[in-house]
Design a protein around this motif. Structure first.
Motif, short mmCIF file in Angstrom:
data_model
loop_
_atom_site.label_atom_id
_atom_site.label_comp_id
_atom_site.label_asym_id
_atom_site.label_seq_id
_atom_site.Cartn_x
_atom_site.Cartn_y
_atom_site.Cartn_z
N PRO A 1 0.81 -1.22 0.00
CA PRO A 1 0.00 0.00 0.00
C PRO A 1 0.84 1.27 0.00
CG PRO A 1 0.14 -0.86 2.21
CD PRO A 1 0.87 -1.84 1.33
N SER A 2 0.21 2.36 -0.35
CA SER A 2 0.79 3.69 -0.18
C SER A 2 -0.31 4.60 0.35
CB SER A 2 1.33 4.23 -1.51
OG SER A 2 0.32 4.32 -2.48
N ILE A 3 0.08 5.52 1.23
CA ILE A 3 -0.93 6.40 1.84
C ILE A 3 -0.46 7.84 1.81
CG2 ILE A 3 -1.74 4.56 3.39
CD1 ILE A 3 -0.25 6.08 5.65
N PRO A 4 -1.41 8.79 1.83
CA PRO A 4 -1.03 10.21 1.94
C PRO A 4 -0.41 10.47 3.31
CG PRO A 4 -3.32 9.95 1.19
CD PRO A 4 -2.86 8.61 1.67
N MET A 5 0.75 11.09 3.34
CA MET A 5 1.46 11.27 4.60
C MET A 5 0.87 12.37 5.49
SD MET A 5 3.42 8.82 4.76
CE MET A 5 4.20 9.27 6.29
N ASN A 6 -0.15 13.06 4.99
CA ASN A 6 -0.82 14.00 5.89
C ASN A 6 -1.67 13.26 6.92
OD1 ASN A 6 -2.67 13.23 3.78
ND2 ASN A 6 -4.03 14.90 4.43
N LEU A 7 -1.97 11.98 6.68
CA LEU A 7 -2.80 11.22 7.62
C LEU A 7 -2.10 11.02 8.97
CD1 LEU A 7 -4.38 8.58 5.21
CD2 LEU A 7 -5.46 10.64 6.14
N PRO A 8 -0.87 10.50 9.00
CA PRO A 8 -0.20 10.41 10.31
C PRO A 8 0.13 11.78 10.89
CG PRO A 8 1.27 9.70 8.55
CD PRO A 8 -0.08 9.81 7.96
N LEU A 9 0.33 12.77 10.03
CA LEU A 9 0.62 14.12 10.53
C LEU A 9 -0.58 14.69 11.29
CD1 LEU A 9 2.31 16.98 8.54
CD2 LEU A 9 0.15 17.41 9.70
N LEU A 10 -1.78 14.54 10.73
CA LEU A 10 -2.96 15.16 11.33
C LEU A 10 -3.32 14.55 12.69
CD1 LEU A 10 -5.19 15.54 8.14
CD2 LEU A 10 -4.05 17.37 9.43
N LYS A 11 -3.03 13.27 12.87
CA LYS A 11 -3.38 12.61 14.13
C LYS A 11 -2.15 12.26 14.97
CE LYS A 11 -7.91 10.66 13.02
NZ LYS A 11 -8.70 9.41 12.97
N ASN A 12 -1.01 12.73 14.54
CA ASN A 12 0.21 12.53 15.32
C ASN A 12 0.46 11.06 15.64
OD1 ASN A 12 2.46 13.88 16.44
ND2 ASN A 12 1.66 13.55 18.50
N TYR A 13 0.10 10.16 14.69
CA TYR A 13 0.37 8.75 14.92
C TYR A 13 1.60 8.33 14.13
CZ TYR A 13 -1.99 7.29 10.50
OH TYR A 13 -2.37 7.09 9.19
N SER A 14 2.13 7.16 14.49
CA SER A 14 3.37 6.67 13.89
C SER A 14 3.09 5.46 13.00
CB SER A 14 4.36 6.24 14.98
OG SER A 14 4.65 7.32 15.85
N ILE A 15 3.83 5.37 11.91
CA ILE A 15 3.86 4.17 11.09
C ILE A 15 5.20 3.49 11.39
CG2 ILE A 15 3.84 3.20 8.77
CD1 ILE A 15 2.19 5.62 7.91
N ILE A 16 5.12 2.28 11.92
CA ILE A 16 6.31 1.61 12.45
C ILE A 16 6.56 0.32 11.67
CG2 ILE A 16 7.35 0.55 14.48
CD1 ILE A 16 5.55 2.29 16.21
N GLY A 17 7.72 0.24 11.03
CA GLY A 17 8.09 -0.98 10.32
C GLY A 17 8.41 -2.12 11.29
N VAL A 18 8.07 -3.34 10.87
CA VAL A 18 8.33 -4.51 11.69
C VAL A 18 8.97 -5.58 10.81
CG1 VAL A 18 7.33 -6.35 13.10
CG2 VAL A 18 6.39 -4.03 13.22
N PHE A 19 10.25 -5.81 10.97
CA PHE A 19 10.97 -6.87 10.26
C PHE A 19 11.73 -7.65 11.32
CE2 PHE A 19 13.93 -7.76 6.35
CZ PHE A 19 13.68 -9.11 6.48
N ALA A 20 11.03 -8.59 11.96
CA ALA A 20 11.59 -9.29 13.11
C ALA A 20 12.83 -10.09 12.74
CB ALA A 20 10.53 -10.21 13.72
N GLY A 21 12.86 -10.66 11.54
CA GLY A 21 14.01 -11.46 11.14
C GLY A 21 15.28 -10.64 11.06
N ALA A 22 15.19 -9.45 10.49
CA ALA A 22 16.36 -8.58 10.40
C ALA A 22 16.81 -8.10 11.78
CB ALA A 22 16.06 -7.39 9.49
#
Length: 325
Positions: A245-266
């Motif tokens: 997916p791709s999302i407009p980056m104003n969405l996390p900006l407006l609600k001050n939330y974080s998008i956090i990557g999860v790559f447990a193997g690495a």
């Protein structure tokens, strides 16, 4: 010894049972007599050439297994022949014997069955790393898990319950609802037949999601990005729907939330000591009955291709395990 071999990146249909030499452990490695190996979506991606890495062919698939230590390298200090263990590795699990790094191997507590142990490190390891290390989820927060009846998704539901989170499970068919409720989901949403936006707003009293755990990707992730709570954490775990997916980056900006990557193997590669401690914790939780992996079915080694096709078709609830000894 017998092993499943992948000669080309053409998918599960071209996997073949063959004979190969027994591998020899290097200084920091362990040779394991494999009793059980789990079948994951990652394994299916690897043999199809769709994962981030491509092993040199031919190779033996299988990223997670359990069994008994046969031999150790000269720098190994934590294990000895005869120890019952589980391990993770990029390849090698679908064979009578396999090599694993000492740092990616964990001793099994008494009473833990090989079949259950073979389903913990990837599923619950991913869920634990995401919820505890990355999201820092707190008791009472609302966790929304997509693909909740799959291996990693169900582990997130189970572990979320254990951590005291309010778990909302997203599934793609109604026949999976009973399973996820049994693992601790207080609400179940079928995002193929229900309006995800309306249901999330309803079950969260319009406040939104504290922690989003997305295994599916595509439009589901894009919808979740619009349903986060102020200060929430949205985690892309995988893309079983086939679309990144791709999302407009104003969405996390407006609600001050974080998008956090999860790559447990690495993470486990870079921080081996921390990952080893997590694996010990997970096995202790399993031994104490605090978590309970769901095994969809147990198949013989020669049916590894059929197992992978079932995973790819998303008809598996929890994990399929290959019984090798």
């Amino acid at each position: 010894m017998k092993a499943i071999l992948c000669h080309s990146f053409t998918g599960p249909g071209d996997l073949r049972l063959g004979e190969i030499d027994v591998p020899k452990p290097a200084g920091d490695e362990i040779l394991i007599d494999v009793h059980a190996a789990s079948v994951s979506f990652m394994d299916q991606l690897l043999v199809s050439g769709l994962y981030q890495m491509r092993p040199q062919t031919p190779f033996v698939p299988g990223t997670e297994a359990s069994g008994t230590v046969v031999a150790i390298g000269d720098r190994v200090t934590r294990f000895a022949p005869g120890d019952r263990v589980a391990c993770s590795s990029w390849t090698g699990g679908y064979a009578e014997r396999m090599i694993a790094k000492e740092s990616k191997t964990v001793r099994l507590p008494d009473g833990v069955a090989f079949e259950a142990a073979a389903t913990i490190l990837h599923n619950y390891g991913t869920a634990y790393y995401a919820l505890v290390e990355r999201a820092r989820a707190e008791r009472g927060e609302t966790l929304f898990v997509t693909g909740a009846a799959g291996g990693v998704g169900l582990a997130a539901v189970d572990l979320g319950r254990h951590l005291g989170l309010r778990v909302v499970a997203g599934v793609g068919s109604d026949d999976k609802a009973a399973l996820v409720r049994g693992y601790g989901a207080s609400e179940v949403i079928n995002y193929r037949s229900e309006d995800l936006r309306d249901r999330i707003k309803s079950v969260t009293s319009r406040e939104g999601i504290d922690v989003g755990f997305d295994n599916v990707g595509g439009t589901i992730f894009e919808q979740m990005a619009r349903l986060m709570k102020w200060g929430g954490r949205l985690m892309p775990i995988g893309f079983t729907g086939g679309e990144i997916p791709s999302i407009p980056m104003n969405l996390p900006l407006l609600k001050n939330y974080s998008i956090i990557g999860v790559f447990a193997g690495a993470w486990a590669e870079k921080f081996a000591a921390e990952a080893a401690r997590m694996n010990d914790t997970l096995m202790q939780l399993l031994a104490e009955g605090q978590i309970s992996p769901h095994i969809d079915r147990v198949l013989p080694l020669e049916e590894a291709g059929d197992a992978m096709r079932a995973v790819a078709n998303r008809t598996v609830q929890g994990r399929i395990v290959l019984k090798i000894r």
